[in-house]
Design an enzyme around this catalytic site. Structure first.
Site, mmCIF file in Angstrom:
data_model
loop_
_atom_site.group_PDB
_atom_site.id
_atom_site.type_symbol
_atom_site.label_atom_id
_atom_site.label_comp_id
_atom_site.label_asym_id
_atom_site.label_seq_id
_atom_site.Cartn_x
_atom_site.Cartn_y
_atom_site.Cartn_z
ATOM 1 N N GLU A 246 2.408 0.232 -6.835
ATOM 2 C CA GLU A 246 2.881 -0.979 -6.154
ATOM 3 C C GLU A 246 3.996 -0.524 -5.217
ATOM 4 O O GLU A 246 5.121 -0.285 -5.656
ATOM 5 C CB GLU A 246 3.423 -1.993 -7.176
ATOM 6 C CG GLU A 246 2.375 -2.573 -8.101
ATOM 7 C CD GLU A 246 1.464 -3.587 -7.417
ATOM 8 O OE1 GLU A 246 1.766 -3.995 -6.282
ATOM 9 O OE2 GLU A 246 0.455 -3.949 -8.030
ATOM 10 N N CYS A 280 9.680 -6.850 -1.473
ATOM 11 C CA CYS A 280 8.534 -6.043 -1.021
ATOM 12 C C CYS A 280 7.567 -6.907 -0.224
ATOM 13 O O CYS A 280 6.965 -6.439 0.738
ATOM 14 C CB CYS A 280 7.842 -5.386 -2.205
ATOM 15 S SG CYS A 280 7.324 -6.552 -3.471
#
Ligand code: NAD
Length: 500
Positions: A246, A280
């Site tokens: 991720e 993010c």
């Protein structure tokens, strides 16, 4: 009796890790750094715990995961306070973050049996005399390495789903937020005292993370930057440890001709500036069509000017990240970009003022690289097709947003956006839907947390066939009668041969 002299080979005292409040510099937590031996010992304890955890079955695990969820919910304010102090984000945002994590935990526990439990599948014509079944078994111990920006929500995306799938977890929190990581493991032990080693937290820096990669875990779930992700993959490759990546993003928003401009501006400012831009899946680039560009910029400007440091956003968690943001702003201006709203510059020190950048060339770092700060580039485009081409022209592909009043048009753009997640007429919403998978493409990584895919990510598929009755003509036996395969070939020609 005299004390025995310490042998020369006695290990040096463990190094200490200290985390500080980014707003005040006060020490929040001090922890011994877990070295390779401590990591190995924790993984050994987790292996034993994983057997007991798996043996509990779905109901036993669900009850304990509910107890943990209850504990987290009852202590939400204390945990939010710790997140606020160690990460710097406003308390209210920390509450939101923890609430989302608790919701995911509830979903993962509630759906694990349905998604992963044994199920019959059709055996097909050739194995019609067999029963076939599929189930998803836990991997044993899952190593989780997390970042600091959402120190509860982000690692919980792996931890909650790995636990619900029947694994034990060894979690290495970011060196910037170790106290939050340790508190998560403490809350687990308080809520599930009969199996304390099912979730352990190991404070430490990159070396601790690297040791976890080499500790023989069943899978390593990494959340962080692409640069570190490459190192994690290389270390995991040594032992063929599978990885989940991720990584960072450079998410774009497309504002189409028919968009609700005020709603798009509101969402863009929240998506870009909340959590001081350290998200993010934060919006870092906007592509607005000719028809709406000026109105959109005006609306964004109005909203950015209302933001207050301390209440709207906190200081940057890492001093070094503030330098990256300033470098991107300087680079954008040097390349011909204009500062359109917010502070006239990002300021000095740990608190970075929000900056809106206009007319920034696509080649500039502010458009190409992850800024991870409260900045937003707004670029005028001819139409949504040009917006999509520019949005997709970045090596990252984590998420993004589309604003349009036409459902068909918006969904078409969303589908063609090169990203793992896209929200229409909002930002970040997919992260709040536990049933939806979360993860990126390209430089943003691979694998999925959340949802059914997130549960399966922490399992291995197990296929079982059981012969119910023997075939009158065995095909896979040296006793196979002559002519059996010729009959089979006739059968295949009959069933499949007519397709052209
Ligand atoms: P980072 O890559 O610097 O560190 C992440 C973690 O890796 C930390 O715990 C660190 O100690 C550890 N680490 C460092 N070196 C290591 C090594 N050699 N081996 C093993 N572990 C090592 O990232 P960060 O600054 O903590 O986080 C910010 C980044 O994370 C941004 O790029 C952001 O976009 C990304 N992020 C992605 C997601 C997502 O879900 N895709 C979520 C949050 C953050």
């Amino acid at each position: 009796m005299p004390l025995a002299a310490q042998p020369d080979t006695a290990p040096p005292p463990a190094a200490t890790l200290e985390s500080t409040d980014p707003a005040t510099g006060e020490v929040v937590g001090r922890f011994p750094v877990a070295d390779a031996a401590a990591v190995g010992a924790a993984v050994d304890r987790a292996r034993t715990a994983a057997q007991a955890w798996a043996a509990l079955g779905y109901d036993g695990r669900r009850r304990r995961l509910a107890a943990w969820r209850g504990h987290l919910a009852r202590h939400l304010d204390e945990l939010a306070d710790l997140v606020h102090r160690e990460n710097g984000k406003p308390h209210e945002d920390a509450v939101l973050e923890i609430t989302l994590a608790v919701d995911h935990l509830a979903w993962a526990a509630a759906h694990a049996r349905r998604v992963l439990g044994p199920r019959r599948v059709r055996a097909g014509l050739l194995a019609a005399n067999h029963a076939a079944s599929l189930e998803y078994q836990p991997l044993g111990v899952v190593g989780v390495i997390g970042p600091w920006n959402y120190p509860v929500f982000t690692p919980m995306g792996s931890i909650a789903y790995a636990l619900a799938a029947g694994n034990a977890v060894v979690f290495k929190p970011s060196e910037h937020t170790p106290a939050v990581g340790v508190r998560l493991a403490e809350s687990w032990r308080a809520a599930v005292p009969d199996l304390p080693d099912v979730l352990q937290a190991l404070p430490g820096d990159g070396a601790t993370g690297a040791a976890l990669c080499r500790a023989g875990v069943g899978k390593l779930a990494f959340t962080g930057s692409a640069a570190t992700g490459r190192r994690v993959m290389a270390a995991c490759a040594e032992t063929l440890t599978p990885v989940l990546m991720e990584l960072g993003g450079k998410d774009a928003m497309i504002v189409d001709d028919d968009a609700d401009v005020a709603a798009a501006a509101d969402a863009a400012v929240w998506g870009a500036m909340s959590n001081a831009g350290q998200t993010c899946i934060g919006i870092e680039r906007v592509y607005a069509t000719e028809a709406v560009h000026d109105a959109f910029v005006a609306e964004v400007t109005r909203r950015v000017q209302r933001l207050e440091p301390g209440t709207s956003y906190g200081p940057m968690t890492m001093a070094a990240q503030a330098d990256v943001v300033r470098r991107h702003v300087e680079d954008a201006v040097a390349a011909g970009g204009r500062i359109g709203a917010g502070g006239t510059d990002p300021g000095t020190g740990r608190t970075v003022a929000p900056v809106v950048l206009l007319d920034v060339p696509e080649t500039s770092a502010a458009v190409r690289e992850e800024t991870f700060g409260p900045t937003l580039t707004i670029t005028r485009v001819r139409d949504a097709e040009e917006a999509l081409a520019l949005a997709n022209g970045n090596p990252h592909g984590l998420a993004g947003a589309v604003f349009s009043r036409s459902r068909r048009r918006a969904l078409d753009l969303a589908r063609r956006m090169r990203s793992g997640m896209t929200s229409v007429n909002s930002v970040l919403t997919f992260a709040a839907v536990p049933a939806l998978p979360f993860g990126g493409v390209g430089e943003s990584g691979f694998g999925r947390i959340h949802g059914e895919d997130g549960l399966r990510e922490f399992t291995r598929a197990k296929a079982i066939t059981r012969q119910r009755v023997p075939l009158p003509v065995p095909l896979m036996s040296f006793d196979r009668p002559a002519g059996a395969t010729a009959a089979l070939a006739r059968f295949v020609r009959l069933v499949h041969g007519r397709h052209r």
